[in-house]
Design a protein around this motif. Sequence first.
Motif, PDB file in Angstrom:
ATOM      1  N   PRO A  17      15.605   1.943  -7.019  1.00  0.00           N
ATOM      2  CA  PRO A  17      14.907   2.613  -7.729  1.00  0.00           C
ATOM      3  C   PRO A  17      15.326   4.334  -7.827  1.00  0.00           C
ATOM      4  CG  PRO A  17      14.265   2.561  -5.565  1.00  0.00           C
ATOM      5  CD  PRO A  17      15.610   1.638  -5.457  1.00  0.00           C
ATOM      6  N   PHE A  18      16.270   4.869  -7.543  1.00  0.00           N
ATOM      7  CA  PHE A  18      16.544   6.374  -7.125  1.00  0.00           C
ATOM      8  C   PHE A  18      17.802   6.237  -7.888  1.00  0.00           C
ATOM      9  CE2 PHE A  18      14.182   5.777  -3.650  1.00  0.00           C
ATOM     10  CZ  PHE A  18      13.074   6.583  -3.662  1.00  0.00           C
ATOM     11  N   ASP A  19      18.678   5.431  -8.770  1.00  0.00           N
ATOM     12  CA  ASP A  19      19.532   5.081  -9.335  1.00  0.00           C
ATOM     13  C   ASP A  19      19.161   6.109 -11.080  1.00  0.00           C
ATOM     14  OD1 ASP A  19      21.256   3.929  -8.054  1.00  0.00           O
ATOM     15  OD2 ASP A  19      21.007   2.610  -9.215  1.00  0.00           O
ATOM     16  N   TYR A  20      19.682   7.440 -11.635  1.00  0.00           N
ATOM     17  CA  TYR A  20      19.625   7.327 -12.860  1.00  0.00           C
ATOM     18  C   TYR A  20      20.978   7.098 -13.514  1.00  0.00           C
ATOM     19  CZ  TYR A  20      17.736  11.649  -9.653  1.00  0.00           C
ATOM     20  OH  TYR A  20      17.415  11.975  -8.857  1.00  0.00           O
ATOM     21  N   THR A  34      23.930   1.925 -27.309  1.00  0.00           N
ATOM     22  CA  THR A  34      23.440   0.516 -26.763  1.00  0.00           C
ATOM     23  C   THR A  34      22.530   0.306 -26.024  1.00  0.00           C
ATOM     24  OG1 THR A  34      25.511   0.821 -25.656  1.00  0.00           O
ATOM     25  CG2 THR A  34      25.900  -0.103 -27.922  1.00  0.00           C
ATOM     26  N   SER A  35      22.415   1.435 -24.571  1.00  0.00           N
ATOM     27  CA  SER A  35      21.825   0.514 -23.643  1.00  0.00           C
ATOM     28  C   SER A  35      22.226   1.692 -22.535  1.00  0.00           C
ATOM     29  CB  SER A  35      22.452  -0.803 -22.707  1.00  0.00           C
ATOM     30  OG  SER A  35      23.744   0.092 -21.584  1.00  0.00           O
ATOM     31  N   PRO A  36      21.461   1.607 -21.344  1.00  0.00           N
ATOM     32  CA  PRO A  36      21.489   2.932 -20.525  1.00  0.00           C
ATOM     33  C   PRO A  36      22.814   2.603 -19.729  1.00  0.00           C
ATOM     34  CG  PRO A  36      19.057   1.444 -20.393  1.00  0.00           C
ATOM     35  CD  PRO A  36      19.992   0.790 -20.959  1.00  0.00           C
ATOM     36  N   LYS A  37      22.870   3.632 -19.011  1.00  0.00           N
ATOM     37  CA  LYS A  37      24.228   3.864 -18.298  1.00  0.00           C
ATOM     38  C   LYS A  37      23.908   5.134 -17.163  1.00  0.00           C
ATOM     39  CE  LYS A  37      28.694   5.881 -18.644  1.00  0.00           C
ATOM     40  NZ  LYS A  37      29.924   6.718 -20.246  1.00  0.00           N
ATOM     41  N   LYS A  38      24.575   4.168 -16.141  1.00  0.00           N
ATOM     42  CA  LYS A  38      23.913   5.017 -14.764  1.00  0.00           C
ATOM     43  C   LYS A  38      24.444   6.087 -14.879  1.00  0.00           C
ATOM     44  CE  LYS A  38      25.505   2.623 -10.767  1.00  0.00           C
ATOM     45  NZ  LYS A  38      25.558   2.547  -9.993  1.00  0.00           N
ATOM     46  N   ILE A  39      24.524   7.421 -14.504  1.00  0.00           N
ATOM     47  CA  ILE A  39      24.767   8.248 -14.267  1.00  0.00           C
ATOM     48  C   ILE A  39      25.373   9.265 -12.568  1.00  0.00           C
ATOM     49  CG2 ILE A  39      24.498   9.369 -16.758  1.00  0.00           C
ATOM     50  CD1 ILE A  39      22.810  11.370 -16.069  1.00  0.00           C
ATOM     51  N   LYS A  40      24.429   8.583 -12.076  1.00  0.00           N
ATOM     52  CA  LYS A  40      23.464   8.935 -10.296  1.00  0.00           C
ATOM     53  C   LYS A  40      23.712   7.375  -9.661  1.00  0.00           C
ATOM     54  CE  LYS A  40      23.112  12.746  -7.661  1.00  0.00           C
ATOM     55  NZ  LYS A  40      21.835  14.203  -7.897  1.00  0.00           N
ATOM     56  N   ASP A  41      24.955   7.742  -8.828  1.00  0.00           N
ATOM     57  CA  ASP A  41      24.032   6.370  -7.647  1.00  0.00           C
ATOM     58  C   ASP A  41      22.538   7.348  -6.572  1.00  0.00           C
ATOM     59  OD1 ASP A  41      24.784   3.867  -7.784  1.00  0.00           O
ATOM     60  OD2 ASP A  41      27.157   4.450  -6.080  1.00  0.00           O
ATOM     61  N   GLY A  42      21.562   6.512  -7.158  1.00  0.00           N
ATOM     62  CA  GLY A  42      20.918   6.698  -5.645  1.00  0.00           C
ATOM     63  C   GLY A  42      20.179   6.350  -4.336  1.00  0.00           C
ATOM     64  N   PHE A  43      19.748   6.463  -3.651  1.00  0.00           N
ATOM     65  CA  PHE A  43      19.758   6.001  -2.785  1.00  0.00           C
ATOM     66  C   PHE A  43      17.721   6.488  -2.190  1.00  0.00           C
ATOM     67  CE2 PHE A  43      23.541   6.490  -2.304  1.00  0.00           C
ATOM     68  CZ  PHE A  43      24.765   5.311  -2.255  1.00  0.00           C
ATOM     69  N   PRO A  44      17.346   5.113  -1.330  1.00  0.00           N
ATOM     70  CA  PRO A  44      17.820   3.885  -0.795  1.00  0.00           C
ATOM     71  C   PRO A  44      18.189   3.099  -1.827  1.00  0.00           C
ATOM     72  CG  PRO A  44      15.580   4.588  -0.113  1.00  0.00           C
ATOM     73  CD  PRO A  44      15.869   5.103  -0.994  1.00  0.00           C
ATOM     74  N   LYS A  45      19.060   1.998  -1.752  1.00  0.00           N
ATOM     75  CA  LYS A  45      18.890   0.678  -2.191  1.00  0.00           C
ATOM     76  C   LYS A  45      19.035  -0.516  -1.504  1.00  0.00           C
ATOM     77  CE  LYS A  45      23.416   3.033  -4.910  1.00  0.00           C
ATOM     78  NZ  LYS A  45      22.775   2.712  -5.902  1.00  0.00           N
ATOM     79  N   PHE A  46      17.810  -1.361  -2.180  1.00  0.00           N
ATOM     80  CA  PHE A  46      17.123  -2.965  -1.649  1.00  0.00           C
ATOM     81  C   PHE A  46      17.985  -3.780  -2.194  1.00  0.00           C
ATOM     82  CE2 PHE A  46      15.176   0.900  -1.694  1.00  0.00           C
ATOM     83  CZ  PHE A  46      13.925   1.267   0.300  1.00  0.00           C
ATOM     84  N   THR A  47      18.611  -4.789  -1.724  1.00  0.00           N
ATOM     85  CA  THR A  47      18.382  -5.670  -1.862  1.00  0.00           C
ATOM     86  C   THR A  47      17.855  -7.888  -0.784  1.00  0.00           C
ATOM     87  OG1 THR A  47      21.173  -5.472  -2.129  1.00  0.00           O
ATOM     88  CG2 THR A  47      21.283  -7.636  -2.349  1.00  0.00           C
ATOM     89  N   LEU A  48      17.440  -8.306  -1.856  1.00  0.00           N
ATOM     90  CA  LEU A  48      16.820  -9.164  -0.971  1.00  0.00           C
ATOM     91  C   LEU A  48      16.922 -10.546  -1.600  1.00  0.00           C
ATOM     92  CD1 LEU A  48      14.805 -10.063   0.468  1.00  0.00           C
ATOM     93  CD2 LEU A  48      12.893  -9.567  -1.270  1.00  0.00           C
ATOM     94  N   GLN A  49      17.036 -11.855  -1.220  1.00  0.00           N
ATOM     95  CA  GLN A  49      18.071 -13.069  -1.512  1.00  0.00           C
ATOM     96  C   GLN A  49      16.979 -13.713  -0.773  1.00  0.00           C
ATOM     97  OE1 GLN A  49      22.127 -13.368  -2.895  1.00  0.00           O
ATOM     98  NE2 GLN A  49      21.993 -14.685  -0.850  1.00  0.00           N
ATOM     99  N   TYR A  50      16.522 -14.955  -1.046  1.00  0.00           N
ATOM    100  CA  TYR A  50      15.614 -16.509  -0.453  1.00  0.00           C
ATOM    101  C   TYR A  50      16.714 -17.929  -1.182  1.00  0.00           C
ATOM    102  CZ  TYR A  50      12.532 -20.272   0.082  1.00  0.00           C
ATOM    103  OH  TYR A  50      11.953 -21.341   0.710  1.00  0.00           O
ATOM    104  N   THR A  51      17.102 -18.157  -0.192  1.00  0.00           N
ATOM    105  CA  THR A  51      18.016 -19.528  -0.328  1.00  0.00           C
ATOM    106  C   THR A  51      16.309 -20.558   0.017  1.00  0.00           C
ATOM    107  OG1 THR A  51      19.850 -18.360  -0.269  1.00  0.00           O
ATOM    108  CG2 THR A  51      20.044 -20.710   0.307  1.00  0.00           C
ATOM    109  N   LYS A  52      16.891 -21.534  -0.908  1.00  0.00           N
ATOM    110  CA  LYS A  52      16.278 -22.801  -0.065  1.00  0.00           C
ATOM    111  C   LYS A  52      17.297 -23.995  -0.451  1.00  0.00           C
ATOM    112  CE  LYS A  52      12.363 -25.462   1.307  1.00  0.00           C
ATOM    113  NZ  LYS A  52      12.496 -26.311   3.107  1.00  0.00           N
ATOM    114  N   SER A  53      17.405 -25.135   0.981  1.00  0.00           N
ATOM    115  CA  SER A  53      17.895 -25.768   0.941  1.00  0.00           C
ATOM    116  C   SER A  53      16.890 -27.586   0.964  1.00  0.00           C
ATOM    117  CB  SER A  53      18.968 -25.916   2.052  1.00  0.00           C
ATOM    118  OG  SER A  53      19.920 -27.733   1.889  1.00  0.00           O
TER     119      SER A  53
END
Length: 423
Positions: free
Chosen positions: A214-217, A223-242
């Motif tokens: 959410p805090f990347d700049y 053609t598209s948005p280009k990231k110029i700065k890393d922002g923090f915090p970063k979040f990753t969520l993953q769900y797996t179903k077998s």
Amino acid sequence: MLKRYSLLFFIVCYSFTHSQPITEKESEQQQDSINKKEFVKYLGNGYLPTKYFNFDLRYLIKYNQFEGVRTGIGGETNNTFSEKYRINSYVVYGFRDGRFKYSIGGGFRISEQTNTWLNLAYTDDLQETGSTKFLTDKRFFQFFEPRLLNIDLFHKHITKSVALEHEISSKLLSETELAVSEIDPTYSYGYVLNDEVFNNFNLSTAKISLQWNPFDYFEMSKTSPKKIKDGFPKFTLQYTKSFQNVFDGDFNFSKVDFRTVHRIGIKDNHFSEITLVSGLASGDAPLTHLYHAYPNNITKETILQRFSVAGLNSFETMFFNEFFSDKFVTFQFKHYLKPFYISKRYSPQLVLITRYAIGDISTPERHQNITFNSLKYGYTESGFEINKLLFGFGLSFTYRYGAYHLTEFEDNVAFKFTFNVTL
């Protein structure tokens, strides 16, 4: 009046005849600079670019305890080949196990605006038992992967998958995957379920992964948005179903994995970094799909015999295969002190580190022919690193204490190299 027009005409002509060549030269220099930056960026992401195909440097050479030296070649097509289609593949060979591994895949773009791709892949390879890969971690490249040197617990897998990449926004990425896998542990293992022992098994899984920064700049390019700065915090969520009994799947279980990384006070390379990782597996999950909490210590008698290379986010005093969990949380705090400026090219840096892990396992009796402990009392280690002492190498010292402190002092100590190189 005539004199004024004559003077104006002279100035315009002079500007045209003298400034134009300089502008072209500056433009060429600027273009060369851009090309060099793009080339270095490709290398930093693990690619060696050519006209139509980018070679993937991850597959050139590696080493682990099961395969020994692992070497091969791989890569993917680039935008010059096609902006709507891509092909990616690799083939590697392990000299100790004497076996080829490979993957072949491809994809086509459904939407340019949302960068949506549909991908297909067939993979015959190894994966570390107890490890978790987030789908949205599309590129993770290091010139040197220290933990890999010491890993000995792998399982073979033949996986057929179809995946959908989609950018919900420039700050929220998603990927969904449906896969069918044949799993065959390379070690003696059996999972007991309904009075039957499974030494190898099939899995039919569905995964969905979200990466939110959410805090990347960003700034808008043509053609598209280009990231110029890393922002923090970063979040990753993953769900797996077998799914059991779907495409011959043997087990029914689910997993939820979460990771966040936060940095505080980013100034002059002097900052603190907090990493929190957690996972929860419920149902009939075999050892291959549980959690090992990122150990990085070889099971040998003396400190010198265990002397190796420290990882980036691993527990340096925790022995490989010492703990497995079906629910766990790890917390890591790193404080990077301001580098010691000795010269322009030589600035070592001291990093203070504390790590903590807690977890548990519900049905350890189902996992046969392997012995391990639970993390239910909490695992703690602290130490420091002195990085970039010589050619990217440094030193690491870590001490294990708390509930899982061992009787012999030297068994609680990890003394290792560090290696840090960035482009």
